[in-house]
Scaffold this motif. Structure first.
Motif, PDB file in Angstrom:
ATOM      1  N   GLY A 123       0.433  -1.257   0.109  1.00 41.65           N
ATOM      2  CA  GLY A 123      -0.136  -0.497   0.038  1.00 41.65           C
ATOM      3  C   GLY A 123       1.052   1.128  -0.122  1.00 41.65           C
ATOM      4  N   ASP A 124       0.558   2.160   1.165  1.00 39.36           N
ATOM      5  CA  ASP A 124       1.648   3.667   1.064  1.00 39.36           C
ATOM      6  C   ASP A 124       2.679   3.241   2.198  1.00 39.36           C
ATOM      7  OD1 ASP A 124       0.234   2.992   3.091  1.00 39.36           O
ATOM      8  OD2 ASP A 124      -0.851   5.022   2.995  1.00 39.36           O
ATOM      9  N   LYS A 125       2.807   2.253   2.506  1.00 40.12           N
ATOM     10  CA  LYS A 125       3.770   1.713   3.831  1.00 40.12           C
ATOM     11  C   LYS A 125       4.880   1.077   2.944  1.00 40.12           C
ATOM     12  CE  LYS A 125       0.175   0.954   7.183  1.00 40.12           C
ATOM     13  NZ  LYS A 125      -1.149   0.980   6.525  1.00 40.12           N
ATOM     14  N   SER A 126       5.918   1.402   3.838  1.00 36.89           N
ATOM     15  CA  SER A 126       7.245   0.843   2.764  1.00 36.89           C
ATOM     16  C   SER A 126       7.988   0.047   4.024  1.00 36.89           C
ATOM     17  CB  SER A 126       8.109   1.665   3.068  1.00 36.89           C
ATOM     18  OG  SER A 126       9.891   1.245   3.392  1.00 36.89           O
ATOM     19  N   VAL A 127       7.885  -1.557   3.536  1.00 36.98           N
ATOM     20  CA  VAL A 127       8.226  -2.732   5.130  1.00 36.98           C
ATOM     21  C   VAL A 127       9.233  -3.004   4.237  1.00 36.98           C
ATOM     22  CG1 VAL A 127       5.785  -3.090   4.830  1.00 36.98           C
ATOM     23  CG2 VAL A 127       6.672  -4.169   3.229  1.00 36.98           C
ATOM     24  N   ARG A 128       9.647  -4.095   5.415  1.00 43.14           N
ATOM     25  CA  ARG A 128      10.887  -5.127   5.630  1.00 43.14           C
ATOM     26  C   ARG A 128      10.493  -6.118   5.213  1.00 43.14           C
ATOM     27  NH1 ARG A 128      16.772  -5.010   3.666  1.00 43.14           N
ATOM     28  NH2 ARG A 128      17.720  -6.228   4.988  1.00 43.14           N
ATOM     29  N   VAL A 129      10.751  -6.838   4.096  1.00 40.69           N
ATOM     30  CA  VAL A 129      10.146  -8.581   4.380  1.00 40.69           C
ATOM     31  C   VAL A 129      11.406  -9.518   4.685  1.00 40.69           C
ATOM     32  CG1 VAL A 129       8.864  -9.756   2.383  1.00 40.69           C
ATOM     33  CG2 VAL A 129       8.737  -7.865   2.897  1.00 40.69           C
ATOM     34  N   VAL A 130      11.126 -11.339   4.912  1.00 40.01           N
ATOM     35  CA  VAL A 130      11.757 -11.908   4.882  1.00 40.01           C
ATOM     36  C   VAL A 130      10.742 -12.940   4.516  1.00 40.01           C
ATOM     37  CG1 VAL A 130      11.050 -12.954   7.447  1.00 40.01           C
ATOM     38  CG2 VAL A 130      13.440 -13.574   5.850  1.00 40.01           C
ATOM     39  N   ALA A 131      11.467 -13.500   3.134  1.00 36.01           N
ATOM     40  CA  ALA A 131      10.964 -14.873   2.581  1.00 36.01           C
ATOM     41  C   ALA A 131      11.509 -16.139   2.605  1.00 36.01           C
ATOM     42  CB  ALA A 131      10.715 -14.418   1.116  1.00 36.01           C
ATOM     43  N   PHE A 132      11.027 -16.815   3.610  1.00 38.92           N
ATOM     44  CA  PHE A 132      11.613 -18.374   3.620  1.00 38.92           C
ATOM     45  C   PHE A 132      10.988 -19.561   2.936  1.00 38.92           C
ATOM     46  CE2 PHE A 132      11.971 -21.968   6.518  1.00 38.92           C
ATOM     47  CZ  PHE A 132      12.922 -22.942   6.250  1.00 38.92           C
ATOM     48  N   SER A 133      12.624 -20.060   2.257  1.00 36.73           N
ATOM     49  CA  SER A 133      11.807 -21.300   1.251  1.00 36.73           C
ATOM     50  C   SER A 133      10.963 -22.542   1.650  1.00 36.73           C
ATOM     51  CB  SER A 133      12.618 -21.511   0.185  1.00 36.73           C
ATOM     52  OG  SER A 133      12.188 -22.577  -0.449  1.00 36.73           O
ATOM     53  N   LEU A 134      10.596 -23.031   2.592  1.00 37.68           N
ATOM     54  CA  LEU A 134      10.360 -24.514   3.443  1.00 37.68           C
ATOM     55  C   LEU A 134       9.854 -25.441   2.657  1.00 37.68           C
ATOM     56  CD1 LEU A 134       9.474 -25.075   6.077  1.00 37.68           C
ATOM     57  CD2 LEU A 134       7.120 -25.069   5.704  1.00 37.68           C
ATOM     58  N   PRO A 135      11.145 -26.404   2.524  1.00 39.52           N
ATOM     59  CA  PRO A 135      10.994 -27.988   1.796  1.00 39.52           C
ATOM     60  C   PRO A 135       9.698 -28.620   2.565  1.00 39.52           C
ATOM     61  CG  PRO A 135      13.612 -27.090   2.381  1.00 39.52           C
ATOM     62  CD  PRO A 135      12.153 -26.733   2.832  1.00 39.52           C
ATOM     63  N   LEU A 136       8.867 -28.992   1.273  1.00 33.23           N
ATOM     64  CA  LEU A 136       8.144 -29.818   1.868  1.00 33.23           C
ATOM     65  C   LEU A 136       8.248 -31.576   1.050  1.00 33.23           C
ATOM     66  CD1 LEU A 136       4.515 -27.748   0.523  1.00 33.23           C
ATOM     67  CD2 LEU A 136       6.635 -28.312   2.919  1.00 33.23           C
ATOM     68  N   GLN A 137       9.458 -32.031   1.230  1.00 32.10           N
ATOM     69  CA  GLN A 137       9.596 -33.348   1.103  1.00 32.10           C
ATOM     70  C   GLN A 137       9.441 -34.070   1.641  1.00 32.10           C
ATOM     71  OE1 GLN A 137      11.507 -30.793  -0.246  1.00 32.10           O
ATOM     72  NE2 GLN A 137      11.939 -30.664  -1.822  1.00 32.10           N
ATOM     73  N   GLY A 138       9.217 -35.322   1.122  1.00 28.29           N
ATOM     74  CA  GLY A 138       9.079 -36.443   3.041  1.00 28.29           C
ATOM     75  C   GLY A 138       6.899 -36.349   3.138  1.00 28.29           C
ATOM     76  N   THR A 139       7.098 -35.382   2.346  1.00 27.50           N
ATOM     77  CA  THR A 139       4.889 -34.989   2.619  1.00 27.50           C
ATOM     78  C   THR A 139       4.303 -35.147   1.160  1.00 27.50           C
ATOM     79  OG1 THR A 139       4.943 -32.725   2.514  1.00 27.50           O
ATOM     80  CG2 THR A 139       5.417 -33.215   4.551  1.00 27.50           C
ATOM     81  N   SER A 140       2.527 -35.302   1.807  1.00 29.55           N
ATOM     82  CA  SER A 140       2.213 -35.744   0.470  1.00 29.55           C
ATOM     83  C   SER A 140       1.663 -34.289  -0.297  1.00 29.55           C
ATOM     84  CB  SER A 140       0.901 -36.165   0.853  1.00 29.55           C
ATOM     85  OG  SER A 140      -0.053 -35.077   1.787  1.00 29.55           O
ATOM     86  N   ALA A 141       2.843 -32.996   0.167  1.00 29.09           N
ATOM     87  CA  ALA A 141       2.392 -32.378  -1.491  1.00 29.09           C
ATOM     88  C   ALA A 141       3.966 -31.773  -1.031  1.00 29.09           C
ATOM     89  CB  ALA A 141       2.146 -31.106  -0.156  1.00 29.09           C
TER      90      ALA A 141
END
Length: 463
Positions: A123-141
């Motif tokens: 929107g009109d806000k400046s934000v700091r973001v962290v993006a974490f990649s979560l592996p789902l190996q070993g699950t049904s997804a």
């Protein structure tokens, strides 16, 4: 319009402050950059821990990604008294599982099990973001779920501001203290100049002795040496003027007294023959006195510092010498003297003042005609020899003893056995003019070892 004198003390202070202020600005920018970097680093780690905590709540049931986030955990995640907190979880197909749908995706997907930080606009806000990649190996997804946590930057900006304030206040105090110390140091450093000024102010206007400069600052010593040279030249000039005044008064006193005596005798006499004799004596004395005054004025005109030295120009020495010699033919003819002229070249150029060179040659000719007996011979010659222009005046008169040849250029010096009515200034004028033209003057015997040869050697200009 008179220019206001600038203070050396003020100039030093201004320049020092001008150099300190940019250093303070550069230091402030660098401090703010470092402070913002470290505050970002601290809050990024906290943001990443929140992302890991959120990733721990992700699970898979029958291939569907779900998030089990209790309300208390959700409140704890979203609560912050300074910033707004946002989060989002996305399944491998890019579908949003939970969280803020408007949260921007990272510019590049992080590697499996890895994370990246980036700045974005929500929107009109400046934000700091962290993006974490979560592996789902070993699950049904199969695939990777993306966990994002973002916050606004109020805490970061506040922390950076606090750090920069904490750092800049001491720097400002240091600059102020440095300015005060510099001011004190400049004042102490200029104390020798103040002492020198006081010493010069206390001097009498008659004291032209050299100013001691051994204890003065090294930067001022060249100025003081130049000033001492000027004082030396001034002393010499004043001494010349005083000597000239004393000599002139001495030389004028005798003929003026003689004129007064002869005039009084003429007034008392009644015999016409005696009156005529007195008048003849007065006329002869007047002629001598006129010549003396003319020579005195010429000597004053050629004194160093009179300003004529700056009026130099290219002069044809052959033409000048020929014309000057022609003007003395009548005087030589009156004494039955053969006056001749010869030149080795049609033209020889030198740098000089035509009027002064004419005066110099006229005095040489006048001196030669006075001392050469009747039916004598005088020759004016101009020659070029080894890039030197030579002006020579030869006569076959009685000559000058070798032990007196250095003294004849002194003022009012006359040969002991001289019968001429000269005043002893002609050759002094010649020497002054020659020196101003960087010329050398020498005296030797005339042709066949008889008489006198005056030679003036001066630099010739290239043809």
């Amino acid at each position: 319009m008179k220019t206001k004198a600038r203070s050396l003390r003020r100039q030093l202070l201004i320049w020092l402050l001008v150099l300190l202020i940019p250093l303070l600005i550069i230091g402030g920018i660098n401090s703010y950059s470092r402070a913002y970097h470290f505050s970002n680093l601290a809050y990024d780690r906290s943001l990443f821990r929140a992302a890991l905590a959120l990733a721990d709540q992700v699970f898979v049931i029958r291939g569907k990604v779900l998030v089990d986030l209790p309300q208390k955990a959700l409140d704890l995640l979203e609560y912050d008294k300074d910033d707004w907190i946002y989060y989002r979880v996305t399944d491998p197909q890019g579908e949003i599982v939970t969280g803020e749908p408007g949260l921007p995706l990272p510019p590049a997907p992080p590697p499996p099990g890895g994370h990246i930080y980036y700045d974005a606009m929500l929107g009109d806000k400046s934000v700091r973001v962290v993006a974490f990649s979560l592996p789902l190996q070993g699950t049904s997804a199969q695939g990777i779920a993306l966990v994002q946590v973002a916050e606004t930057k109020s805490k970061r900006d506040n922390l950076a501001g606090e750090i920069i304030t904490a750092m800049m206040v001491p720097q400002l105090l240091i600059v102020l203290l440095a300015g005060a110390l510099v001011h004190y140091g400049v004042r102490r450093g200029l104390v020798p100049l103040d002492r020198l000024q006081h010493a010069v102010e206390q001097r009498s206007d008659r004291d032209l002795s050299a100013v001691p400069y051994e204890d003065a600052p090294r930067e001022v010593q060249p100025l003081l040496r130049a000033m001492n040279d000027l004082l030396q030249r001034l002393r010499e000039s004043i001494a010349r003027q005083q000597r000239f005044t004393a000599d002139a008064s001495h030389q004028l006193r005798t003929p003026l007294a003689g004129l007064q005596t002869q005039a009084e005798m003429a007034l008392r006499e009644t015999d016409p023959a005696k009156i005529r004799h007195a008048l003849d004596w007065i006329r002869a004395s007047t002629v001598r006195l006129s010549h003396l005054l003319s020579q005195l004025l010429a000597l004053a005109r050629v004194e160093p510092g009179s300003g004529w030295e700056a009026q130099l120009q290219t002069v044809d020495l052959v033409l000048l010498a020929r014309e000057t010699t022609a003007q003395w033919v009548t005087a030589a003819f009156a004494k039955h003297i053969d006056l001749g002229f010869q030149a080795d070249a049609a033209s020889i150029s030198i740098s000089g003042n035509p009027l002064m060179l004419h005066e110099m040659l006229s005095n040489l000719l006048d001196n030669a005609i006075r001392y050469t007996p009747s039916h004598g011979k005088i020759t004016v010659a101009v020659a070029l020899q080894a890039e030197k222009a030579l002006l020579m005046v030869e006569d076959n008169g009685p000559g000058i003893p070798s032990d007196e040849r250095d003294q004849i250029f002194e003022r009012f010096h006359r040969l002991a056995d001289s019968a001429s009515e000269g005043c002893g200034l002609g050759l002094a004028i010649v020497r002054e003019i020659a020196q101003a033209h960087l010329a050398e003057i020498s005296v030797s015997e005339g042709p066949q070892g008889q008489g006198t040869r005056m030679t003036v050697s001066m630099p010739a200009l290239s043809r």
